[in-house]
Write an enzyme that holds these catalytic residues in place. Structure first.
Site, PDB file in Angstrom:
ATOM      1  N   ASP A  74       0.819  -1.206   0.000  1.00  0.00           N
ATOM      2  CA  ASP A  74       0.000   0.000   0.000  1.00  0.00           C
ATOM      3  C   ASP A  74       0.855   1.259   0.000  1.00  0.00           C
ATOM      4  O   ASP A  74       2.048   1.239   0.302  1.00  0.00           O
ATOM      5  CB  ASP A  74      -0.958   0.013   1.186  1.00  0.00           C
ATOM      6  CG  ASP A  74      -0.252  -0.010   2.535  1.00  0.00           C
ATOM      7  OD1 ASP A  74       0.787  -0.692   2.651  1.00  0.00           O
ATOM      8  OD2 ASP A  74      -0.727   0.658   3.474  1.00  0.00           O
ATOM      9  N   GLU A 132      -0.151  -1.091   5.648  1.00  0.00           N
ATOM     10  CA  GLU A 132       0.975  -0.679   6.490  1.00  0.00           C
ATOM     11  C   GLU A 132       0.927   0.801   6.815  1.00  0.00           C
ATOM     12  O   GLU A 132       1.390   1.231   7.879  1.00  0.00           O
ATOM     13  CB  GLU A 132       2.298  -1.015   5.790  1.00  0.00           C
ATOM     14  CG  GLU A 132       3.538  -0.861   6.670  1.00  0.00           C
ATOM     15  CD  GLU A 132       4.133   0.542   6.679  1.00  0.00           C
ATOM     16  OE1 GLU A 132       4.979   0.821   7.551  1.00  0.00           O
ATOM     17  OE2 GLU A 132       3.754   1.364   5.804  1.00  0.00           O
TER      18      GLU A 132
END
Length: 360
Positions: A74, A132
């Protein structure tokens, strides 16, 4: 829209660009996770496991050691920096675009090697995970550690966070807390009958402004701490003496102490005030004394440095594994609108990690 495809036969720099051109803001990682899964599934030397939007690929060669190599898929929100492009600045080529530094270039290195290395010296578990860049409770590594810890098991871990292609050991810990002062409301025209909570915070601000960050040596690496106000609130109305005020504080502390010890230290520092812990993240010791870590450092070259920010190496450290950060990109460009990664660092990380895994 056709599903994105990754060509892992391409150069590692081109793979990084392919990844950058697949939008994957936190919470929207399905397309990139699908592309990663398709790219590695079916390779005879890898067992591939999908858990939500996390893809795990591992060798089962019966080696006596297992290494975990991980990277998150991400990114923070896009801001006119996708699609990616190449640009040259002062004679150096960069891959420009969201995620190029944090951390799709690192993921590209991992995917290239996962696809090509069918007989590494150690067994390898490759992990590409989601969520994350948001709150810790959403991070899929935490979910997997709780529900399926055997998938994360290993003897040494490497996280592909941006380190400009040098090894950064461990990481600082972090706690966030609120320091509150209380008083008595009154009309501001008759302030002497009240007790101003905002004024009481002056000593807190003086403490923060005068704080000298410690530099703490842990296993040969020097970690710099930090204590800073990151928010302040208080006040009721323009004609009211406030009865409550709060400073939001962030303490970054070296891995010579636990988060609990850090909390106690802050409670003692602000003993005259109400202290509420909002969030805590454990640090990770460098772990560079582990034999696998020593071998890795020799293979990739350079001198190890400390990691000042918190990273997911702490999650592996909590599982009993020494863990380091190693990836391309300048961390100062992570999340920036002009996020860009030097292509020579991408190539250097691929070569260094390959050299260690196959013993060249």
């Amino acid at each position: 829209m056709p599903a994105p495809e990754l060509d892992l036969t391409a150069s590692v720099v081109d793979i990084a660009r392919q990844l950058c051109d697949i939008p994957s803001e936190s919470g929207d990682e399905k397309a990139i996770a699908d592309a990663v899964e398709r790219a590695v599934r079916g390779r005879e030397h890898l067992e591939v496991i999908r858990d939500g939007d996390t893809v795990i690929a591992r060798t089962l060669l019966g080696r006596d050691k297992r290494v975990v190599i991980a990277g998150h898929l991400d990114t923070v929100p896009i801001n006119d920096n996708v699609p990616s492009r190449f640009e040259t600045i002062e004679g150096r080529e960069y891959l420009w675009g969201r995620g190029s530094v944090d951390m799709k270039a690192g993921v590209a290195v991992q995917l290239k090697l996962a696809a090509e290395l069918d007989a590494p010296l150690t067994d390898v578990t490759w992990i590409w995970y989601d969520h994350e860049e948001v709150s810790a409770e959403l991070n899929s590594l935490g979910r997997i550690a709780d529900a399926r810890p055997e998938l994360l098991a290993g003897d040494f871990a490497i996280l592909g966070e941006p380190t400009a292609a040098v090894v950064e050991g461990g990481c600082n810990g972090s706690i966030r807390f609120e320091v509150r002062a209380f008083g008595t409301r009154a009309h501001s025209a008759r302030s002497w009958v009240g007790d101003n909570a905002i004024h009481k915070l002056s000593s807190v601000l003086d403490t923060l402004a005068g704080y000298e960050p410690a530099t703490v040596e842990v296993e040969g690496l020097e970690y710099r701490e930090g204590l800073n106000a990151v928010g302040i609130s208080g006040g009721v109305a323009g004609n009211v003496i406030p009865d409550e005020a709060m400073v939001h504080v962030n303490y970054r502390f070296a891995p010579d102490k636990s988060s609990e010890q850090a909390v106690v230290r802050m409670q003692e520092l602000f003993a005259d005030f109400d202290v509420t812990i909002v969030d805590r993240s454990e640090p990770a010791r460098p772990g560079l004394d582990a034999p696998l870590a020593q071998d890795f450092l020799r293979a990739v070259g350079g001198e190890a440095k400390p990691k000042y920010g918190w990273t997911d190496v702490a999650r592996f450290s909590a599982l009993g594994m020494p863990a380091v950060n190693y990836g391309p990109g300048d961390a100062l460009k992570a999340h920036a609108d002009d996020e860009r990664c030097a292509t020579d660092e991408i190539i250097a990380c691929e070569r260094g990690l390959r050299r260690w895994l196959v013993g060249e």
